[in-house]
Design a protein around this motif. Structure first.
Motif, PDB file in Angstrom:
ATOM      1  N   LEU A   1      -3.316  15.296   1.365  1.00  0.00           N
ATOM      2  CA  LEU A   1      -3.460  15.419   2.815  1.00  0.00           C
ATOM      3  C   LEU A   1      -2.249  14.836   3.555  1.00  0.00           C
ATOM      4  CD1 LEU A   1      -7.270  14.721   3.363  1.00  0.00           C
ATOM      5  CD2 LEU A   1      -6.069  16.864   2.914  1.00  0.00           C
ATOM      6  N   LYS A   2      -1.690  13.779   3.024  1.00  0.00           N
ATOM      7  CA  LYS A   2      -0.488  13.204   3.636  1.00  0.00           C
ATOM      8  C   LYS A   2       0.660  14.201   3.582  1.00  0.00           C
ATOM      9  CE  LYS A   2       2.504   9.136   3.787  1.00  0.00           C
ATOM     10  NZ  LYS A   2       3.728   9.940   4.035  1.00  0.00           N
ATOM     11  N   LYS A   3       0.789  14.873   2.456  1.00  0.00           N
ATOM     12  CA  LYS A   3       1.836  15.887   2.320  1.00  0.00           C
ATOM     13  C   LYS A   3       1.614  17.029   3.306  1.00  0.00           C
ATOM     14  CE  LYS A   3       4.099  18.889  -1.097  1.00  0.00           C
ATOM     15  NZ  LYS A   3       4.048  19.418  -2.482  1.00  0.00           N
ATOM     16  N   ALA A   4       0.333  17.434   3.473  1.00  0.00           N
ATOM     17  CA  ALA A   4       0.009  18.515   4.418  1.00  0.00           C
ATOM     18  C   ALA A   4       0.384  18.127   5.845  1.00  0.00           C
ATOM     19  CB  ALA A   4      -1.483  18.850   4.329  1.00  0.00           C
ATOM     20  N   VAL A   5       0.062  16.889   6.218  1.00  0.00           N
ATOM     21  CA  VAL A   5       0.401  16.413   7.571  1.00  0.00           C
ATOM     22  C   VAL A   5       1.916  16.323   7.735  1.00  0.00           C
ATOM     23  CG1 VAL A   5       0.249  14.447   9.153  1.00  0.00           C
ATOM     24  CG2 VAL A   5      -1.773  15.183   7.893  1.00  0.00           C
TER      25      VAL A   5
ATOM     26  N   GLY B   1      -9.477   9.868  -7.795  1.00  0.00           N
ATOM     27  CA  GLY B   1      -9.593  11.127  -7.056  1.00  0.00           C
ATOM     28  C   GLY B   1      -9.336  10.941  -5.567  1.00  0.00           C
ATOM     29  N   LEU B   2      -9.815   9.823  -5.029  1.00  0.00           N
ATOM     30  CA  LEU B   2      -9.600   9.514  -3.611  1.00  0.00           C
ATOM     31  C   LEU B   2      -8.106   9.365  -3.308  1.00  0.00           C
ATOM     32  CD1 LEU B   2     -10.948   8.832  -0.883  1.00  0.00           C
ATOM     33  CD2 LEU B   2     -11.031   6.439  -1.622  1.00  0.00           C
ATOM     34  N   LYS B   3      -7.396   8.712  -4.212  1.00  0.00           N
ATOM     35  CA  LYS B   3      -5.944   8.544  -4.053  1.00  0.00           C
ATOM     36  C   LYS B   3      -5.242   9.900  -4.076  1.00  0.00           C
ATOM     37  CE  LYS B   3      -1.913   6.361  -6.201  1.00  0.00           C
ATOM     38  NZ  LYS B   3      -1.382   5.788  -7.438  1.00  0.00           N
ATOM     39  N   LYS B   4      -5.658  10.760  -4.992  1.00  0.00           N
ATOM     40  CA  LYS B   4      -5.078  12.107  -5.088  1.00  0.00           C
ATOM     41  C   LYS B   4      -5.337  12.907  -3.805  1.00  0.00           C
ATOM     42  CE  LYS B   4      -5.747  16.424  -7.671  1.00  0.00           C
ATOM     43  NZ  LYS B   4      -6.618  17.108  -8.659  1.00  0.00           N
TER      44      LYS B   4
ATOM     45  N   GLY C   1     -12.010   9.943   3.039  1.00  0.00           N
ATOM     46  CA  GLY C   1     -13.138   9.373   2.300  1.00  0.00           C
ATOM     47  C   GLY C   1     -13.412  10.119   1.012  1.00  0.00           C
ATOM     48  N   ARG C   2     -14.496   9.762   0.350  1.00  0.00           N
ATOM     49  CA  ARG C   2     -14.805  10.299  -0.976  1.00  0.00           C
ATOM     50  C   ARG C   2     -15.392  11.696  -0.951  1.00  0.00           C
ATOM     51  NH1 ARG C   2     -14.011   6.213  -4.567  1.00  0.00           N
ATOM     52  NH2 ARG C   2     -13.918   4.142  -3.628  1.00  0.00           N
ATOM     53  N   GLY C   3     -15.749  12.179   0.260  1.00  0.00           N
ATOM     54  CA  GLY C   3     -16.258  13.549   0.365  1.00  0.00           C
ATOM     55  C   GLY C   3     -17.453  13.769  -0.537  1.00  0.00           C
TER      56      GLY C   3
ATOM     57  N   GLY D   1      -5.336   9.333  16.385  1.00  0.00           N
ATOM     58  CA  GLY D   1      -4.300   8.376  16.046  1.00  0.00           C
ATOM     59  C   GLY D   1      -4.713   7.310  15.052  1.00  0.00           C
ATOM     60  N   VAL D   2      -5.742   7.594  14.254  1.00  0.00           N
ATOM     61  CA  VAL D   2      -6.193   6.631  13.245  1.00  0.00           C
ATOM     62  C   VAL D   2      -5.367   6.830  11.974  1.00  0.00           C
ATOM     63  CG1 VAL D   2      -8.166   5.863  11.843  1.00  0.00           C
ATOM     64  CG2 VAL D   2      -8.524   6.657  14.201  1.00  0.00           C
ATOM     65  N   ASP D   3      -4.972   5.725  11.342  1.00  0.00           N
ATOM     66  CA  ASP D   3      -4.192   5.789  10.107  1.00  0.00           C
ATOM     67  C   ASP D   3      -4.888   6.700   9.092  1.00  0.00           C
ATOM     68  OD1 ASP D   3      -3.611   4.646   7.214  1.00  0.00           O
ATOM     69  OD2 ASP D   3      -1.913   4.069   8.479  1.00  0.00           O
ATOM     70  N   LEU D   4      -4.126   7.593   8.460  1.00  0.00           N
ATOM     71  CA  LEU D   4      -4.709   8.593   7.570  1.00  0.00           C
ATOM     72  C   LEU D   4      -5.521   7.958   6.440  1.00  0.00           C
ATOM     73  CD1 LEU D   4      -5.001  11.613   6.956  1.00  0.00           C
ATOM     74  CD2 LEU D   4      -2.918  11.450   5.563  1.00  0.00           C
TER      75      LEU D   4
END
Length: 349
Positions: A212-216, A204-207, A195-197, A187-190
């Motif tokens: 991932l937000k779209k996937a969720v 790139g982090l924003k992208k 992270g930067r991986g 339940g942690v905010d996405l």
């Protein structure tokens, strides 16, 4: 698979603490080493625990989501890094050799065929997962296969004599799976999870976050742990879940590495919370979401070195500290053995 995971026998806690308190030192002066000694003694149900054949299993797999742009590195880097593991040139190889740890490399689902003579353990479920942007990463059958293969490999390590095991991973795009697992299961905010991986800049982090937000947002399945892992997981992550559950069932000490490994443990703990009783958290990763993962799991890591490499490197670096905890418990003299007056005797005098 059902795993029969019982809690360790904590009846020895008092006796272990008594043994520690009467070593030739001020009470509590070995800090976290004392806590580790008690934990390992309880796991092994003995006042004289020992660590046998420390092993780190590094699971590698490819992720379909990587093709949608969540990583600055191409998918081919996964198999190329596995080749580096095989040749002994990666950080995990260096630290494994340094600390006497057996490193096993497992192909859980890499988009590449390794030579049979390479030394890689072939547990391949498929040539990478599908992209979970619009469909499930794997089928229910593939999920079950991955759980079982991870468990069977851990069982094999145990039968070969290991009683302490760690896990590493390699897979371009796998921090994305870890981030979503943390978001959905804890339940942690996405935004706090992503992270930067492998090294994104701010743009790139924003992208990565937007993908991932779209996937969720696109996910319409049930929120059971099994369904979440099947949809968003990687073959290496699911295999590690199975391996962790088996390790706990076999009462092995589990060395927990960084963000990806902790995401597997998070999932495993939602399936059976008793798995946490067998875990030693080796380090705090510098990957953004790991601090939230540790907080949710109520975990205190041994080290904080700013590492975020993966591969099991945090576990490999921390192993000598774990070994120190067992060695002082078994080898350090007591006040009585050494003929040294302790504080109780001084007080009585």
């Amino acid at each position: 698979m059902n795993f029969n995971i019982n809690k360790p026998n904590n009846e020895l806690t008092e006796q272990l603490q008594h043994k520690i308190d009467f070593k030739t030192k001020p009470i509590g002066s070995l800090g976290i080493l004392e806590q580790l000694a008690v934990k390992i003694g309880c796991i092994q149900n003995t006042l004289t625990p020992e660590l046998k054949q420390p092993t780190i299993m590094v699971f590698a797999a490819d992720h379909g989501i990587a093709l949608d742009g969540v990583s600055p590195y191409p998918q081919e880097v996964t198999w190329q890094m596995v080749a580096n593991f095989i040749n002994g040139g990666a950080a995990i190889n260096v630290f494994g050799r340094q600390n006497g740890i057996d490193i096993r490399i497992i192909d859980a689902g890499v988009n590449f065929d390794f030579d049979k003579s390479s030394g890689v353990i072939n547990a391949k479920v498929d040539y990478g997962t599908k992209s979970y942007l619009n469909e499930s990463a794997m089928t229910a059958k593939q999920f079950e296969t991955a759980i079982k293969r991870g468990a069977d490999l851990c069982d094999k390590m145990h039968r070969e004599g290991s009683n302490i095991i760690g896990f590493g991973e390699m897979g371009i795009g796998n921090t994305s799976s870890g981030a979503i697992l943390l978001h959905v299961l804890a339940g942690v905010d996405l935004k706090e999870c992503v992270g930067r991986g492998t090294g994104w800049d701010d743009e790139g982090l924003k992208k990565k976050y937007e993908i991932l937000k779209k996937a969720v947002d696109n996910y319409k399945g049930h929120n059971t742990v099994e369904n979440i892992l099947t949809h968003f997981g990687g073959f290496e992550i699911v295999m590690i879940v199975g391996a962790m559950m088996k390790a706990a069932e076999l009462k092995m000490v589990i060395m927990v590495d960084g963000f990806i490994i902790s995401s597997a443990l998070l999932a495993a703990s939602k399936m059976n919370a008793n798995v946490l009783e067998y875990c030693i958290f080796t380090h705090k990763s510098n990957e953004t979401g790991h601090k939230h993962m540790l907080k949710h799991l109520n975990a205190e890591p041994i080290l904080d070195l700013g590492m975020r490499l993966g591969e099991g490197t945090g576990a490999a670096v921390a192993y000598p500290i774990i070994e120190s905890a067992v060695n002082f418990l078994n080898q350090m003299a007591s006040f009585e053995d050494a003929g040294v007056s302790n504080s109780d005797q001084i007080t009585e005098a």
